[in-house]
Structures are given as C-alpha cells and as structure tokens.
Design a protein around this motif. Sequence first.
Motif, PDB file in Angstrom:
ATOM      1  N   TYR A  82       0.836  -1.203   0.000  1.00 46.62           N
ATOM      2  CA  TYR A  82       0.000   0.000   0.000  1.00 46.62           C
ATOM      3  C   TYR A  82       0.870   1.252   0.000  1.00 46.62           C
ATOM      4  O   TYR A  82       0.622   2.214  -0.744  1.00 46.62           O
ATOM      5  CB  TYR A  82      -0.914  -0.017   1.234  1.00 46.62           C
ATOM      6  CG  TYR A  82      -1.495   1.326   1.614  1.00 46.62           C
ATOM      7  CD1 TYR A  82      -2.681   1.779   1.061  1.00 46.62           C
ATOM      8  CD2 TYR A  82      -0.849   2.145   2.548  1.00 46.62           C
ATOM      9  CE1 TYR A  82      -3.219   3.011   1.412  1.00 46.62           C
ATOM     10  CE2 TYR A  82      -1.371   3.374   2.906  1.00 46.62           C
ATOM     11  CZ  TYR A  82      -2.553   3.810   2.336  1.00 46.62           C
ATOM     12  OH  TYR A  82      -3.070   5.039   2.684  1.00 46.62           O
ATOM     13  N   ASP A  83       1.903   1.253   0.834  1.00 49.08           N
ATOM     14  CA  ASP A  83       2.779   2.421   0.931  1.00 49.08           C
ATOM     15  C   ASP A  83       3.518   2.696  -0.375  1.00 49.08           C
ATOM     16  O   ASP A  83       3.877   3.848  -0.660  1.00 49.08           O
ATOM     17  CB  ASP A  83       3.787   2.221   2.066  1.00 49.08           C
ATOM     18  CG  ASP A  83       3.129   2.236   3.440  1.00 49.08           C
ATOM     19  OD1 ASP A  83       2.103   2.934   3.586  1.00 49.08           O
ATOM     20  OD2 ASP A  83       3.626   1.553   4.358  1.00 49.08           O
ATOM     21  N   SER A  84       3.759   1.638  -1.162  1.00 51.35           N
ATOM     22  CA  SER A  84       4.494   1.811  -2.420  1.00 51.35           C
ATOM     23  C   SER A  84       3.595   1.606  -3.642  1.00 51.35           C
ATOM     24  O   SER A  84       4.087   1.332  -4.736  1.00 51.35           O
ATOM     25  CB  SER A  84       5.665   0.818  -2.482  1.00 51.35           C
ATOM     26  OG  SER A  84       5.205  -0.522  -2.417  1.00 51.35           O
ATOM     27  N   ALA A  85       2.276   1.748  -3.452  1.00 48.83           N
ATOM     28  CA  ALA A  85       1.333   1.516  -4.554  1.00 48.83           C
ATOM     29  C   ALA A  85       1.609   2.462  -5.714  1.00 48.83           C
ATOM     30  O   ALA A  85       2.042   3.605  -5.530  1.00 48.83           O
ATOM     31  CB  ALA A  85      -0.105   1.677  -4.062  1.00 48.83           C
ATOM     32  N   ALA A  86       1.346   1.978  -6.938  1.00 48.96           N
ATOM     33  CA  ALA A  86       1.638   2.742  -8.156  1.00 48.96           C
ATOM     34  C   ALA A  86       0.389   3.455  -8.659  1.00 48.96           C
ATOM     35  O   ALA A  86      -0.688   2.861  -8.744  1.00 48.96           O
ATOM     36  CB  ALA A  86       2.177   1.813  -9.238  1.00 48.96           C
ATOM     37  N   ALA A  87       0.539   4.731  -9.000  1.00 56.02           N
ATOM     38  CA  ALA A  87      -0.551   5.499  -9.608  1.00 56.02           C
ATOM     39  C   ALA A  87      -0.640   5.144 -11.093  1.00 56.02           C
ATOM     40  O   ALA A  87       0.352   5.213 -11.817  1.00 56.02           O
ATOM     41  CB  ALA A  87      -0.296   6.990  -9.430  1.00 56.02           C
TER      42      ALA A  87
ATOM     43  N   ASN B  17       3.481   8.143 -13.848  1.00 56.11           N
ATOM     44  CA  ASN B  17       4.858   8.625 -13.926  1.00 56.11           C
ATOM     45  C   ASN B  17       5.734   7.500 -14.472  1.00 56.11           C
ATOM     46  O   ASN B  17       6.015   6.525 -13.778  1.00 56.11           O
ATOM     47  CB  ASN B  17       5.349   9.064 -12.550  1.00 56.11           C
ATOM     48  CG  ASN B  17       6.671   9.811 -12.601  1.00 56.11           C
ATOM     49  OD1 ASN B  17       7.456   9.644 -13.539  1.00 56.11           O
ATOM     50  ND2 ASN B  17       6.925  10.634 -11.599  1.00 56.11           N
ATOM     51  N   SER B  18       6.173   7.617 -15.711  1.00 56.44           N
ATOM     52  CA  SER B  18       6.919   6.541 -16.366  1.00 56.44           C
ATOM     53  C   SER B  18       8.321   6.347 -15.792  1.00 56.44           C
ATOM     54  O   SER B  18       9.000   5.386 -16.138  1.00 56.44           O
ATOM     55  CB  SER B  18       7.029   6.832 -17.868  1.00 56.44           C
ATOM     56  OG  SER B  18       7.674   8.085 -18.089  1.00 56.44           O
ATOM     57  N   ARG B  19       8.762   7.225 -14.902  1.00 61.88           N
ATOM     58  CA  ARG B  19      10.081   7.070 -14.300  1.00 61.88           C
ATOM     59  C   ARG B  19      10.105   5.956 -13.262  1.00 61.88           C
ATOM     60  O   ARG B  19      11.168   5.465 -12.911  1.00 61.88           O
ATOM     61  CB  ARG B  19      10.528   8.387 -13.648  1.00 61.88           C
ATOM     62  CG  ARG B  19      10.822   9.517 -14.636  1.00 61.88           C
ATOM     63  CD  ARG B  19      11.240  10.774 -13.908  1.00 61.88           C
ATOM     64  NE  ARG B  19      10.168  11.272 -13.042  1.00 61.88           N
ATOM     65  CZ  ARG B  19      10.311  12.311 -12.218  1.00 61.88           C
ATOM     66  NH1 ARG B  19      11.480  12.945 -12.152  1.00 61.88           N
ATOM     67  NH2 ARG B  19       9.290  12.705 -11.470  1.00 61.88           N
ATOM     68  N   PHE B  20       8.938   5.572 -12.764  1.00 64.93           N
ATOM     69  CA  PHE B  20       8.877   4.502 -11.781  1.00 64.93           C
ATOM     70  C   PHE B  20       8.863   3.146 -12.477  1.00 64.93           C
ATOM     71  O   PHE B  20       8.541   3.034 -13.665  1.00 64.93           O
ATOM     72  CB  PHE B  20       7.627   4.648 -10.900  1.00 64.93           C
ATOM     73  CG  PHE B  20       7.659   5.878 -10.030  1.00 64.93           C
ATOM     74  CD1 PHE B  20       8.757   6.176  -9.251  1.00 64.93           C
ATOM     75  CD2 PHE B  20       6.569   6.749 -10.004  1.00 64.93           C
ATOM     76  CE1 PHE B  20       8.797   7.307  -8.456  1.00 64.93           C
ATOM     77  CE2 PHE B  20       6.588   7.889  -9.211  1.00 64.93           C
ATOM     78  CZ  PHE B  20       7.703   8.165  -8.428  1.00 64.93           C
TER      79      PHE B  20
END
Length: 414
Positions: free
Chosen positions: A304-309, A322-325
């Motif tokens: 949850y803390d590192s969930a991706a948008a 954000n394509s950098r992730f």
Amino acid sequence: MSQVSHTSLFFPSASTRVVAGSHFPRAGDNMGAPFRKPTAPGVFPGHWGGRRPRPTMPSPLLLAAALLSSWAQLPAEASSWWSLAMNPVQRPEMFIIGAQPVCSQLPGLSPGQRKLCQLYQEHMAYIGEGAKTGIKECQYQFRQRRWNCSTVDNASVFGRVMQIGSRETAFTYAVSAAGVVNAISRACREGELSTCGCSRSARPKDLPRDWLWGGCGDNVEYGYRFAKEFVDAREREKNFAKGSEEQGRVLMNLQNNEAGRRAVYRMADVACKCHGVSGSCSLKTCWLQLAEFRKVGDQLKEKYDSAAAMRITRRGKLELVNSRFNQPTPEDLVYVDPSPDYCLRNETTGSLGTQGRLCNKTSEGMDGCELMCCGRGYDQFKSVQVERCHCKFHWCCYVKCKKCTEIVDQYVCK
C-alpha cells in the motif's frame, strides 16, 4: 518437545489465470499438484475438466429470517460480497423441501458469484469468514490513520468511499481476496469441504532427503484458484467501453485482487515437526502451512505504501502516471484516483472525518493529534483504566492478581 522450521515454497507463474465459468475438481483429482505453465491461455491442464461437481442442496434455514430483510432489496451495485462477513452464513445442517435456494437470498453477489454459490454452497460460510478476516486486518493496519477502515453498514460494508479508486480501496480489495484464500485453504485441510482435502503439493527440492514430506497441509493451491474464480467474477462480468474510466477501475480491482491472493500463496511455507525420544529430532515430518494472516497484512500494508498510480489508455490497458517509476508486478497494488484527505465528514465521498477520534499528543506520526486532527485542535479528558497488577504465582498451579486503577489523560480531535 517439538520444533518447527521453515523452508521455501514454489509460486505460480505470472501467466496463470482462471477462466470464468470453469469448475473445480473433486477431492479425488490431483489437487495438490503445483502450478504449471498452462497449455493454452488461461487453462490449467488436468484441473478444470472432468465431472461437474454436484451442487449442494439449498438450506433456507440458513438466513430465512435475516436475509429476507431489507438487504434483499438493495441494488446490486450498492452491496458487495463483503457483506457475507457482516451476517455470517452458517453451514447447513437441515433442509426444507420446496423452499427457495439460499444463494438467491444472499445480497451482494454478482450473477457469476451466485452460480458459484449454487455449485459450492458449503464454501459460502468460509468466504464470509475470509471477508471478515480481511476486514479485521484492514482495521488493524489502519487503526492509527485518518481512514481507519470503518464499516458503515451491512450491505456495502465500507460505504461510498470504495467508489474512489484510491490506495485505501486498493488495499481493501487485496486484503479481502487474501482472506478468502486463507479461509478456503484452511477449510480444505480441516475436511470441511467436499471438493478438496489436504494439500498434496510436490515435495520441495531443497528439503533434506531424510525429512519426511507428509502430514495434512493447508491446501493453498485450491484456495488460490477458488478465490480467483469467485472474487474476480464480479469484475469480469462488467463490460465497459475500452479506455473508459470504468474499465480502468475494473483492471485496478483485478490487479489488487491478484496481489492479495499472491501474498497468501507466496508466504505459505513448509513447517516441520521433530519426532523422537525427548524431542531428539531423529525424524522430521514436514507439510505445507499458511503464514499467520498478520504477516500477510503487514506485507500488503508495505505494498500500500508503495502503490503505483495508474491511468487507463485508449487501448484499454493500465499504464504508469509517472513513467520514471518501475512497472508494477502482479504482486503490487495500484490505484487510479488520488485519496481524499479524510479530515472532514463528506457524504459524497463517504469520508467519516476524524472528529472524535483518539489521538496521541506526543506522536509526530499519523496517529499524532496534529496530523490526525488536521490542524483543528483536540480536546483533553481523563479516563479510568483498570489493569491486572501485582500478580503472584501460587503453587500449584494458578496466578492471582490484583486490580489496579489508573487515571490517564486522553485526547480526541475537535
């Protein structure tokens, strides 16, 4: 004396998928075999064919009074299968001839879930247990957050806040799916379901040769597959325009359901017990065992803390905002909407606000009064706490304690 040790466990390939409408094998089939690469997209070789299981007889005594209430009148989208946790389904012990099937009376089920209920009615009580386990874990993990996973009614369970594709919604879907895998896997081991039994997974290659592989393990393979079929059914039945926001939400839910199931699967481990005189461990027997669900919840909280948008593309796929992730894996959580601040009560979003919530005056974290109360300030009051104290052991064999009272300061948000 006995000892328990652990070693590693295999995990299904990322391409493994269950086809909606497929059926589960009977107890005599090879339920314990490890996941294998499918011969065709979405098909498990040797698992989904064969005789169709005989549906269990409906039991109207199950919820004849409770479930014929106003619940049955709720629109399908206003309720969820999570509602099985609020009024647990009891396992049928008696039947009445000519009465309505119980599955038609259960609220919150999609058409596909209702069909699975008719085929596997005895599973429903454990689906409810799994949902309840997921809800409790959600409330534990978020107990010190502005949104604390509160249940608001018996139909939608969490209310309108689940209509927002936020991080919190992502966690809720994941932990609920994980709860179903956990409950079904354990019910198999305990002999509560006619279509599965103890795990018969392959012996791990790294298990020492002189250790015995046996015992009755948790059938996480069956639990994973059934949970995938049941939980995902609601999402797979929806048919939205490609690239629409609605389709993006469906893909988000499916991703998070899978992440929850995989958390239970990959954390299942090999437990071993020593045998021998005075626990000499001259012989070891090992079996497959689920991890404590608190550990599953802790891992999903980290996800949850590192969930991706994410956002939906015109081609109907989710892509990173954000394509950098790094691209999320099937074990990661994803979300499509920003989270509300949950500071104030909002009937539109379903936020309950933080007014009246307890806070920690000395903490600088989310449970601290400054953050929890969103800068509105807090009130102080005194409360009396009673605890056991001055405990003494008396031979033989009991402990006697006194009751001590203490007046403590507590703080609640304005």
